[in-house]
Design a protein around this motif. Structure first.
Motif, PDB file in Angstrom:
ATOM      1  N   ILE A 222     172.744  37.031  21.672  1.00 12.87           N
ATOM      2  CA  ILE A 222     173.285  37.604  20.439  1.00 12.87           C
ATOM      3  C   ILE A 222     172.174  37.802  19.413  1.00 12.87           C
ATOM      4  O   ILE A 222     172.122  38.809  18.708  1.00 12.87           O
ATOM      5  N   MET A 223     171.258  36.849  19.344  1.00  4.96           N
ATOM      6  CA  MET A 223     170.131  36.997  18.412  1.00  4.96           C
ATOM      7  C   MET A 223     169.289  38.211  18.774  1.00  4.96           C
ATOM      8  O   MET A 223     168.851  38.958  17.881  1.00  4.96           O
ATOM      9  N   HIS A 224     169.031  38.449  20.041  1.00  2.02           N
ATOM     10  CA  HIS A 224     168.298  39.657  20.450  1.00  2.02           C
ATOM     11  C   HIS A 224     169.012  40.911  19.961  1.00  2.02           C
ATOM     12  O   HIS A 224     168.376  41.885  19.533  1.00  2.02           O
ATOM     13  N   GLU A 225     170.344  40.896  20.002  1.00  3.98           N
ATOM     14  CA  GLU A 225     171.131  42.075  19.635  1.00  3.98           C
ATOM     15  C   GLU A 225     171.191  42.298  18.128  1.00  3.98           C
ATOM     16  O   GLU A 225     171.217  43.449  17.668  1.00  3.98           O
ATOM     17  N   LEU A 226     171.205  41.210  17.337  1.00  5.85           N
ATOM     18  CA  LEU A 226     171.502  41.332  15.909  1.00  5.85           C
ATOM     19  C   LEU A 226     170.322  41.038  14.988  1.00  5.85           C
ATOM     20  O   LEU A 226     170.369  41.400  13.812  1.00  5.85           O
ATOM     21  N   ALA A 227     169.278  40.387  15.479  1.00  6.91           N
ATOM     22  CA  ALA A 227     168.180  39.978  14.597  1.00  6.91           C
ATOM     23  C   ALA A 227     167.440  41.174  14.020  1.00  6.91           C
ATOM     24  O   ALA A 227     167.302  42.210  14.676  1.00  6.91           O
ATOM     25  N   GLN A 228     166.982  41.034  12.791  1.00 11.55           N
ATOM     26  CA  GLN A 228     166.161  42.069  12.175  1.00 11.55           C
ATOM     27  C   GLN A 228     164.862  42.198  12.976  1.00 11.55           C
ATOM     28  O   GLN A 228     164.132  41.232  13.141  1.00 11.55           O
ATOM     29  N   GLY A 229     164.624  43.390  13.503  1.00 12.17           N
ATOM     30  CA  GLY A 229     163.451  43.597  14.344  1.00 12.17           C
ATOM     31  C   GLY A 229     163.695  43.306  15.810  1.00 12.17           C
ATOM     32  O   GLY A 229     162.786  43.459  16.624  1.00 12.17           O
ATOM     33  N   GLY A 230     164.916  42.881  16.166  1.00 11.72           N
ATOM     34  CA  GLY A 230     165.215  42.590  17.561  1.00 11.72           C
ATOM     35  C   GLY A 230     164.295  41.511  18.108  1.00 11.72           C
ATOM     36  O   GLY A 230     164.085  40.467  17.472  1.00 11.72           O
ATOM     37  N   SER A 231     163.707  41.766  19.257  1.00 11.53           N
ATOM     38  CA  SER A 231     162.823  40.780  19.880  1.00 11.53           C
ATOM     39  C   SER A 231     161.509  40.607  19.112  1.00 11.53           C
ATOM     40  O   SER A 231     160.749  39.665  19.376  1.00 11.53           O
ATOM     41  N   GLY A 280     183.102  17.707  14.127  1.00 12.08           N
ATOM     42  CA  GLY A 280     182.850  16.573  14.985  1.00 12.08           C
ATOM     43  C   GLY A 280     181.516  16.725  15.693  1.00 12.08           C
ATOM     44  O   GLY A 280     180.726  17.626  15.380  1.00 12.08           O
ATOM     45  N   PRO A 281     181.242  15.847  16.688  1.00 15.63           N
ATOM     46  CA  PRO A 281     179.964  15.921  17.410  1.00 15.63           C
ATOM     47  C   PRO A 281     179.948  17.075  18.410  1.00 15.63           C
ATOM     48  O   PRO A 281     180.988  17.652  18.734  1.00 15.63           O
ATOM     49  N   GLY A 282     178.738  17.408  18.884  1.00 16.67           N
ATOM     50  CA  GLY A 282     178.616  18.378  19.969  1.00 16.67           C
ATOM     51  C   GLY A 282     178.508  19.826  19.550  1.00 16.67           C
ATOM     52  O   GLY A 282     178.599  20.718  20.396  1.00 16.67           O
ATOM     53  N   THR A 283     178.282  20.085  18.252  1.00 14.19           N
ATOM     54  CA  THR A 283     178.182  21.466  17.772  1.00 14.19           C
ATOM     55  C   THR A 283     176.724  21.828  17.483  1.00 14.19           C
ATOM     56  O   THR A 283     175.999  21.063  16.849  1.00 14.19           O
ATOM     57  N   VAL A 284     176.318  23.005  17.955  1.00 13.33           N
ATOM     58  CA  VAL A 284     174.991  23.565  17.673  1.00 13.33           C
ATOM     59  C   VAL A 284     175.202  24.855  16.886  1.00 13.33           C
ATOM     60  O   VAL A 284     176.078  25.655  17.221  1.00 13.33           O
ATOM     61  N   ALA A 285     174.406  25.042  15.840  1.00 18.00           N
ATOM     62  CA  ALA A 285     174.536  26.233  14.993  1.00 18.00           C
ATOM     63  C   ALA A 285     173.176  26.907  14.837  1.00 18.00           C
ATOM     64  O   ALA A 285     172.191  26.254  14.489  1.00 18.00           O
ATOM     65  N   LEU A 286     173.150  28.205  15.086  1.00 16.26           N
ATOM     66  CA  LEU A 286     171.928  29.014  15.029  1.00 16.26           C
ATOM     67  C   LEU A 286     172.025  29.974  13.851  1.00 16.26           C
ATOM     68  O   LEU A 286     173.042  30.651  13.676  1.00 16.26           O
ATOM     69  N   PHE A 287     170.949  30.049  13.066  1.00 15.93           N
ATOM     70  CA  PHE A 287     170.929  30.892  11.857  1.00 15.93           C
ATOM     71  C   PHE A 287     169.658  31.740  11.833  1.00 15.93           C
ATOM     72  O   PHE A 287     168.549  31.209  12.007  1.00 15.93           O
ATOM     73  N   PHE A 288     169.820  33.005  11.559  1.00 16.40           N
ATOM     74  CA  PHE A 288     168.669  33.916  11.488  1.00 16.40           C
ATOM     75  C   PHE A 288     169.031  35.105  10.603  1.00 16.40           C
ATOM     76  O   PHE A 288     170.210  35.342  10.295  1.00 16.40           O
ATOM     77  N   TRP A 289     168.015  35.876  10.206  1.00 15.88           N
ATOM     78  CA  TRP A 289     168.238  37.091   9.418  1.00 15.88           C
ATOM     79  C   TRP A 289     168.530  38.248  10.369  1.00 15.88           C
ATOM     80  O   TRP A 289     167.767  38.502  11.297  1.00 15.88           O
ATOM     81  N   GLY A 290     169.641  38.925  10.134  1.00 11.61           N
ATOM     82  CA  GLY A 290     170.047  39.970  11.067  1.00 11.61           C
ATOM     83  C   GLY A 290     170.693  41.160  10.388  1.00 11.61           C
ATOM     84  O   GLY A 290     170.585  41.352   9.169  1.00 11.61           O
ATOM     85  N   LYS A 291     171.375  41.930  11.175  1.00 11.26           N
ATOM     86  CA  LYS A 291     172.164  43.042  10.637  1.00 11.26           C
ATOM     87  C   LYS A 291     173.270  42.481   9.768  1.00 11.26           C
ATOM     88  O   LYS A 291     173.769  41.375  10.028  1.00 11.26           O
ATOM     89  N   PRO A 292     173.677  43.182   8.719  1.00 10.06           N
ATOM     90  CA  PRO A 292     174.762  42.660   7.880  1.00 10.06           C
ATOM     91  C   PRO A 292     176.015  42.377   8.702  1.00 10.06           C
ATOM     92  O   PRO A 292     176.377  43.160   9.593  1.00 10.06           O
ATOM     93  N   ARG A 293     176.644  41.250   8.414  1.00  8.40           N
ATOM     94  CA  ARG A 293     177.869  40.891   9.126  1.00  8.40           C
ATOM     95  C   ARG A 293     178.965  41.926   8.913  1.00  8.40           C
ATOM     96  O   ARG A 293     179.177  42.385   7.788  1.00  8.40           O
ATOM     97  N   GLN A 294     179.644  42.293   9.986  1.00  7.24           N
ATOM     98  CA  GLN A 294     180.728  43.269   9.904  1.00  7.24           C
ATOM     99  C   GLN A 294     181.948  42.742  10.644  1.00  7.24           C
ATOM    100  O   GLN A 294     181.842  41.949  11.560  1.00  7.24           O
TER     101      GLN A 294
END
Length: 294
Positions: A222-231, A280-294
Motif C-alpha cells: 500500500i505504501m508503494h501505491e500511495l506514498a509521495q514519490g512512490g518507491s 489492545g496488544p498486537g497492533t502495528v501502525a504505519l505512517f507516511f506522507w502520501g496522496k491525500p486520503r479519499q
C-alpha cells in the motif's frame, strides 16, 4: 524561545524525548483503569506491557479527552510569557477533544486579546499525528509564522497516510468494531484486519488478510501505491506498535529495503494508552506522507 509555541496532545504517540527535541509542547490525555484515573503520559504510569496485561486479565479501561479547564491551564503560561500558540489536536473523527480545545481557546481569547491562539484539527491519530507535528516543527524552524503554519496543516493533514493491522482481535471485538462471530472465525483463520484513518479522521476496517506475514507485506505494498514519490519516497516514516515490536520491525525492515531514498531510518514508537485502550496488544501502525486520503 520561539515566538510561536507549537503544541499537541500526548496522543501524538511519539516519545517525550522526541517532542522535547523538536520543541513541541504537549498536554496529557486521560484514562481510567478499573476506575483509577491515569494520565496518558508516555508509559510512565503504566508501561504498554503492563497496561495490556491488565486489560487481558479483565481490567476495564476507559479513555477521556483533555477538558476545557486542562487546556486553559496548559496554554495560559505560554500566553502569559508572550508567545502565540498553535495547538493541533487529535482527530475529531475519534475524539471530542477538538471541541474542548476550541471552547478553551474562546475563553482565553477574552483574557489575552493581544495574543494569537489557533486550534487545528489534525484529522490524524497516533504517530501519524506525530508525523504531522514533526513536519510542522520543520516548517516553524524554517521561519514559517503561526498563521501560515496553521494554514499549511489544514491544507496538508490529509496527506498523512495511516495504515494499521492487528494480530489480536480481542479488543476490537470488545469495542464492537468486529462482531463476536466474525472475531471467532477470524481467530480460527488467523485473520488480520487492515485499518486506515479515513478522510474524516475516523478509523475503519478496509481489508481482512489471512496471516500476520501477509498483513505486513500488504501495508508495505500500500505504501508503494500511495506514498509521495512512490518507491522513490524521500520523507520520514513512523511506525507505532502495541507491545509487538518484532512485528513492527518486520515492517520497517521491508520499508528500509524497498524505499532507499527515505529520510533516515524508520522511527519506532509505542502506541500510547489512549489509542491502546481501544486496540489492545498486537497492533502495528504505519505512517507516511502520501496522496491525500479519499
Amino acid at each position: 524561545m520561539h515566538p510561536c509555541a507549537l503544541c499537541c496532545c500526548s496522543t501524538a504517540d511519539v516519545s517525550e524525548e522526541f517532542l522535547r527535541s523538536r520543541d513541541i509542547r504537549y498536554v496529557y490525555f486521560n484514562y481510567q483503569l478499573d476506575g483509577i484515573p491515569c494520565k496518558d503520559d508516555f508509559g510512565r504510569t503504566h508501561t504498554p506491557r503492563d497496561l495490556y496485561a491488565r486489560m487481558l486479565a479483565g481490567a476495564e479501561a476507559k479513555t477521556s479527552q483533555v477538558s476545557v479547564g486542562e487546556y486553559m491551564e496548559f496554554w495560559r503560561p505560554l500566553l502569559e510569557a508572550g508567545q502565540d500558540v498553535l495547538h493541533v489536536t487529535l482527530s475529531s473523527g475519534i475524539s471530542g477533544t477538538y471541541n474542548s480545545a476550541c471552547a478553551a481557546r474562546d475563553q482565553l481569547a477574552r483574557e489575552f486579546p493581544d495574543r494569537r491562539l489557533i486550534v487545528v484539527d489534525s484529522l490524524c491519530a497516533s504517530a501519524g499525528y506525530g508525523l504531522l507535528m514533526d513536519r510542522l516543527a520543520d516548517l516553524r524552524d524554517g521561519g514559517m509564522g503561526i498563521v501560515e503554519l496553521a494554514a499549511w496543516a489544514k491544507s496538508h493533514r490529509l496527506e498523512v497516510q495511516h495504515w494499521f493491522f492487528s494480530s489480536d482481535l480481542t479488543f476490537f471485538i470488545r469495542g464492537g468494531r468486529i462482531s463476536k462471530a466474525a472475531g471467532l472465525v477470524g481467530g480460527l483463520l488467523r485473520i488480520c484486519p487492515i485499518m486506515r484513518v479515513q478522510p474524516d479522521g475516523s478509523l475503519a476496517v478496509v481489508e481482512k488478510v489471512r496471516t500476520k506475514h501477509r498483513a505486513e507485506r500488504r501495508v508495505v505494498k500500500i505504501m508503494h501505491e500511495l506514498a509521495q514519490g512512490g518507491s522513490d519516497y524521500a520523507h520520514r516514516v513512523f511506525i507505532s506498535n502495541s507491545d509487538c515490536l518484532a512485528d513492527a520491525t518486520a515492517v520497517s525492515d521491508l520499508i528500509e529495503a524497498e524505499f532507499p531514498k527515505m529520510d533516515g531510518r524508520v522511527r519506532h514508537f509505542d502506541i500510547g494508552a489512549t489509542i491502546g485502550c481501544h486496540t489492545g496488544p498486537g497492533t502495528v501502525a504505519l505512517f507516511f506522507w502520501g496522496k491525500p486520503r479519499q
